[in-house]
Write a protein that holds these residues in place. Structure first.
Motif, mmCIF file in Angstrom:
data_model
loop_
_atom_site.group_PDB
_atom_site.id
_atom_site.type_symbol
_atom_site.label_atom_id
_atom_site.label_comp_id
_atom_site.label_asym_id
_atom_site.label_seq_id
_atom_site.Cartn_x
_atom_site.Cartn_y
_atom_site.Cartn_z
ATOM 1 N N PHE A 40 28.629 13.169 49.123
ATOM 2 C CA PHE A 40 28.956 11.913 48.466
ATOM 3 C C PHE A 40 30.377 11.549 48.789
ATOM 4 O O PHE A 40 31.214 12.377 49.084
ATOM 5 N N VAL A 42 33.418 8.033 48.294
ATOM 6 C CA VAL A 42 33.714 6.743 47.675
ATOM 7 C C VAL A 42 33.701 5.675 48.744
ATOM 8 O O VAL A 42 34.369 5.791 49.762
ATOM 9 N N CYS A 56 38.942 11.645 44.772
ATOM 10 C CA CYS A 56 37.567 11.977 45.103
ATOM 11 C C CYS A 56 37.529 12.378 46.575
ATOM 12 O O CYS A 56 38.424 12.095 47.329
ATOM 13 N N THR A 338 34.714 10.892 37.934
ATOM 14 C CA THR A 338 34.311 10.142 39.129
ATOM 15 C C THR A 338 33.544 11.062 40.074
ATOM 16 O O THR A 338 32.615 10.635 40.756
ATOM 17 N N GLN A 342 29.439 10.532 41.140
ATOM 18 C CA GLN A 342 28.929 10.486 42.504
ATOM 19 C C GLN A 342 27.805 11.508 42.702
ATOM 20 O O GLN A 342 26.842 11.240 43.422
ATOM 21 N N GLN A 345 24.720 10.115 41.005
ATOM 22 C CA GLN A 345 24.148 8.976 41.720
ATOM 23 C C GLN A 345 23.118 9.418 42.752
ATOM 24 O O GLN A 345 22.158 8.694 43.033
ATOM 25 N N LEU A 386 29.125 2.020 41.059
ATOM 26 C CA LEU A 386 28.070 2.930 41.523
ATOM 27 C C LEU A 386 26.737 2.675 40.832
ATOM 28 O O LEU A 386 25.775 3.418 41.044
#
Length: 587
Positions: A40, A42, A56, A338, A342, A345, A386
């Protein structure tokens, strides 16, 4: 069940203060040969989240589907195999233990001299790195760092920790009292000899040895003798020299402040330090992101290793939950969430209906409250980008003694977890508040509590024991700064001269209620958590993989070392413990 968490008087003196490494532990990897590593990252168009997105990264989390190749991870390469020398002589000696008592009344112990056990008890053994065997089937600890090299043609520079070990051994061997007191013969590869050392290394060892001698004199309340040594040490140490000179400078500064306090002779430098300490509180300042703190996170591996390992452990325990509620004991800027977002998600087998984060904020500081509120707003924006269903709540109390279960908005359909990242250490000085928050957590009964803490004993009643523990701990950090932050001198100087020097002075120079930095090791936390009916659960192989993967992404990751204490992962630098990560459940 009430007896499991009886909050009456409890003594921590029964808990041995030692690393209980399991050298013979093996981790079988059969059945994990094909674990799915979900990547994952950003997206570039997520906007500016004031530093959150910069924290991240592209690390992956391990889902339940076992479908990826083992050679994708855990392949740290040794530049060379070094001989390993430990100190079996000291394994069974008792080290001064600590307890959470009335810190307002604690008094320094002056009668304990520097003894062999005080210097080498916890720092003679190297850490291990978890590596597969030649066939790739077994994960086992491998001794990674030694004091000498087998290759006579290769010159190995001593690390800051090794300099301190050598200085400690030389100091012990030169002390007639320690020779006769223990009856032990120290067998150290360096001994008295400076043979093979560079001029700089010789100077460093002598400087560190002088610092230890000065600490001993302070321990004996021989302040005038200590002052004479300090004047020499201060002229040879430096804020901008090599890591040994830097760390010695700040410890000498702290010893000077302690002497001034004990004798009532306050110098100009001591007064200036006290003024600075009244204006600068690292605990508060570190809650917000600034260039120095971001550099600490991005350049040094410890924080990211701890955070990603914690999030991996948390993720595994809420993997089947559709509504996840995480109570964060000290959220700061919330970069860990964060990372969790992710990971969630990419979860397809169990669609997420809600991720709720509840942050706890205590005290009357408007600045701290605004930081938490700002964190909530930015996390909401991040979640929206997201398409993560997200809710953020803050439990605000003027004092942690007032915290109650009913303040938390908990739905019966939610799976509740507690996250504590370096949050409990600040409450050791206030045991009533620490016990109050643990009572409430016990009542809420979360599915899991994930804890990251500093792995060091900075709470000993004995000044000299505390001094030695702090010296080795901070020496490891200053050595890490030298390796990882060479190109960022400004941030390094700020971290050393403001954040770390503050911690050193507080540990060395203060007593009673003024001594707020009271870190303890996992064995102490383990005994404390047991009072509340908590049991430690084993960190999964996936979490250990995660720690390795994160460390591997750092250029200096080869020096980030790991060991297991029971079920707890210890993260270290060249063999010196830095952080611990543990997972707990309630019975």
């Amino acid at each position: 069940m009430e007896n499991l968490y009886n909050l009456g008087d409890f003594s921590f003196n029964i808990v041995e203060d030692k690393l209980s490494s399991s050298n013979d532990t093996f981790w079988e990897t059969k059945g994990h040969n094909e674990m799915k590593n979900v990547q994952f990252s950003v997206a570039e168009d997520l906007g500016d989240y004031n530093g959150i997105e910069s924290l991240c990264s592209n690390f992956g989390f391990f889902q339940d589907d076992p479908s990826y190749q083992e050679n994708e991870f855990l392949k740290f390469h040794h530049q060379q195999q070094e001989s390993y020398q430990d100190y079996e002589t000291f394994d069974n000696l008792h080290f001064d233990m600590v307890h959470f008592g009335d810190t307002k009344k604690d008094q320094p112990f002056y009668q304990t001299p520097l003894a062999p056990v005080d210097i080498l008890k916890n720092y003679g053994k190297g850490f291990k790195r978890l590596l597969p065997d030649d066939e790739g089937n077994i994960l086992h600890p491998v001794n990674d760092f030694g004091l000498v090299t087998n290759n006579e043609n290769e010159k190995k520079l001593l690390s800051t920790i090794e300099i301190m070990k050598m200085a400690g051994t030389r100091f012990i061997q030169s002390s007639s009292s320690s020779k006769s007191a223990s009856g032990l013969i120290l067998n150290h590869p360096f001994g008295f000899s400076f043979s093979g050392l560079s001029d700089e290394e010789k100077e460093n060892v002598s400087l560190a040895e002088s610092l230890l001698a000065c600490a001993e004199k302070v321990g004996y309340q021989q302040y005038e003798r200590a002052r004479k040594l300090l004047s020499q040490i201060e002229s040879l140490s430096s804020k901008t020299g090599n890591p040994v000179k830097r760390v010695v400078h700040y410890f000498a500064e702290a010893l000077c402040q302690r002497i001034d306090k004990e004798t009532g002779r306050f110098s100009v430098s001591s007064n200036n330090m006290q003024k600075m300490e009244s204006l600068f509180d690292p605990q508060e300042v570190s809650k917000d992101l600034n260039p120095a703190m971001i550099a600490l996170y991005e350049d040094l591996p410890f924080s990211q290793v701890s955070i990603f390992t914690c999030v991996q452990a948390l993720l595994e325990n809420v993997n089947d939950a559709k509504k996840i509620h995480v109570i964060d004991l000290e959220i700061r800027k919330g970069c860990q969430w964060t990372i969790l977002m992710q990971a969630l998600q990419s979860r397809n087998e169990c669609p997420l209906e809600l991720l709720k984060i509840t942050a706890i904020e205590s005290g009357n500081s408007d600045t701290s409250k605004h930081i938490v509120e700002d964190t909530g707003k930015r996390l909401k924006d991040f979640a929206q980008s997201l398409n993560i269903p997200f809710s953020f709540d803050i439990v605000v109390v003027s004092d942690l003694l007032h915290i109650r279960e009913e303040l938390f908005k908990i739905d019966s359909e939610e799976t509740v977890a507690v996250y504590s990242q370096f949050a409990l250490r600040s409450k050791i000085q206030q045991p009533d508040k620490l016990e109050t928050i643990m009572r409430v957590i016990r009542t809420i009964n979360p599915i899991v509590m994930v804890v990251a803490e500093i792995e060091a004993n900075h709470n000993s009643k004995s000044f000299v024991n505390r001094f030695i523990e702090a010296l080795f701990y901070f020496s490891a950090y200053f050595d890490c700064f030298e390796t990882c932050m060479k190109g960022d001198e400004k941030n390094r100087f700020i971290l050393e001269s403001m954040y770390f020097s503050h911690g050193i002075r507080n540990i060395v120079a203060e007593e009673g209620a003024e001594r707020k930095s009271r870190n303890v090791k996992i064995d102490v936390w383990r005994a404390f958590f047991t009072r509340f009916g908590m049991v430690e659960t084993e960190l999964s192989m996936k979490s250990l993989y995660q720690a390795e993967l994160v460390a591997k992404r750092f250029a200096c990751g080869y020096a980030c070392t790991f060991d297991m204490n029971g079920h707890c992962l210890l993260v270290g630098w060249k063999g010196t413990p830095i952080n611990s990560v543990s997972v707990w459940k309630f019975i």
